[in-house]
Motif scaffolding. Sequence first.
Motif, mmCIF file in Angstrom:
data_model
loop_
_atom_site.group_PDB
_atom_site.id
_atom_site.type_symbol
_atom_site.label_atom_id
_atom_site.label_comp_id
_atom_site.label_asym_id
_atom_site.label_seq_id
_atom_site.Cartn_x
_atom_site.Cartn_y
_atom_site.Cartn_z
ATOM 1 N N ALA A 178 -8.137 -0.710 9.445
ATOM 2 C CA ALA A 178 -6.917 -1.228 8.827
ATOM 3 C C ALA A 178 -5.674 -0.812 9.605
ATOM 4 O O ALA A 178 -4.695 -1.563 9.677
ATOM 5 N N LEU A 231 -10.154 -12.659 -0.135
ATOM 6 C CA LEU A 231 -11.289 -11.933 0.411
ATOM 7 C C LEU A 231 -12.458 -12.879 0.646
ATOM 8 O O LEU A 231 -12.869 -13.605 -0.251
ATOM 9 N N GLU A 260 -3.668 -4.157 1.822
ATOM 10 C CA GLU A 260 -2.454 -3.346 1.778
ATOM 11 C C GLU A 260 -1.709 -3.402 3.113
ATOM 12 O O GLU A 260 -0.472 -3.427 3.138
ATOM 13 N N ASP A 268 -11.943 -10.073 5.513
ATOM 14 C CA ASP A 268 -13.182 -9.529 4.975
ATOM 15 C C ASP A 268 -12.847 -8.384 4.013
ATOM 16 O O ASP A 268 -11.690 -8.183 3.658
ATOM 17 N N GLY A 269 -13.844 -7.645 3.611
ATOM 18 C CA GLY A 269 -13.626 -6.599 2.614
ATOM 19 C C GLY A 269 -13.285 -5.246 3.189
ATOM 20 O O GLY A 269 -13.546 -4.214 2.547
ATOM 21 N N LEU A 270 -12.699 -5.213 4.387
ATOM 22 C CA LEU A 270 -12.341 -3.945 5.015
ATOM 23 C C LEU A 270 -11.356 -3.167 4.139
ATOM 24 O O LEU A 270 -10.345 -3.705 3.695
ATOM 25 N N LYS A 271 -11.660 -1.908 3.905
ATOM 26 C CA LYS A 271 -10.819 -1.072 3.052
ATOM 27 C C LYS A 271 -9.420 -0.933 3.634
ATOM 28 O O LYS A 271 -9.244 -0.630 4.807
ATOM 29 N N GLY A 272 -8.417 -1.164 2.810
ATOM 30 C CA GLY A 272 -7.032 -1.018 3.225
ATOM 31 C C GLY A 272 -6.448 -2.238 3.908
ATOM 32 O O GLY A 272 -5.253 -2.248 4.235
ATOM 33 N N PHE A 273 -7.279 -3.288 4.113
ATOM 34 C CA PHE A 273 -6.809 -4.484 4.817
ATOM 35 C C PHE A 273 -5.726 -5.228 4.031
ATOM 36 O O PHE A 273 -4.656 -5.537 4.580
#
Length: 204
Positions: free
Chosen positions: A123, A167, A154, A147-152
């Motif tokens: 991210a 998403l 935000e 995609d579901g990358l954490k913090g993307f």
Amino acid sequence: MYEPQIVKKHQTTISDEIEEKIISMYGLGMSYRDISAHIEEIYQVSISTATISAVTDKIINTVKEWQARPLEAIYPFIWLDAIHYKVKDGGKYLSKAVYTILGVRVDGKKEILGLYLSESEGANFWLSVLTDLQARGVEDILIASVDGLKGFPEAINSIFPQTEVQLCIVHRPSKATTPQRSEDKYETLSVMWLLKIKRSLQKI
């Protein structure tokens, strides 16, 4: 008497055709040594790795101009994805992430906004990519597909706070790069105006 056409007698510079072949093979990931061997096999001329390097260096300015070119102010829809490739670096093949941004313009045409190389996907790097898009003139993105990358999400909203983040579970890049039908262009414009109305109402 036979007279070679690609490389003439006493010619001291290589032809445009050979340069195009060199750049094409370089783009396919071939090493300078392999390129030299192929050129010698095809054209019966010996070309040093230094000459090949000088040819490939000619496209660097063109690439840099493309990377820094101004972008549209508004994109109704963009796809953001990192594609992983094996890249030869220092004689070893390493996994690299190529951050790819494909956008749909207001006129319905698709455009590659940028390609960015990194060791892996994260991210924080996406944040620098989005900052670069803003610096090149992008003021607003209506929908961002990620995609579901954490913090993307935000990271996106920290640069483009009004962007709707969608998403994606399944990526289908091949479909994203096919020619767009005229009815799809109208759908793109419809989405754009609906979101603009929604944003206007939110400000009331």
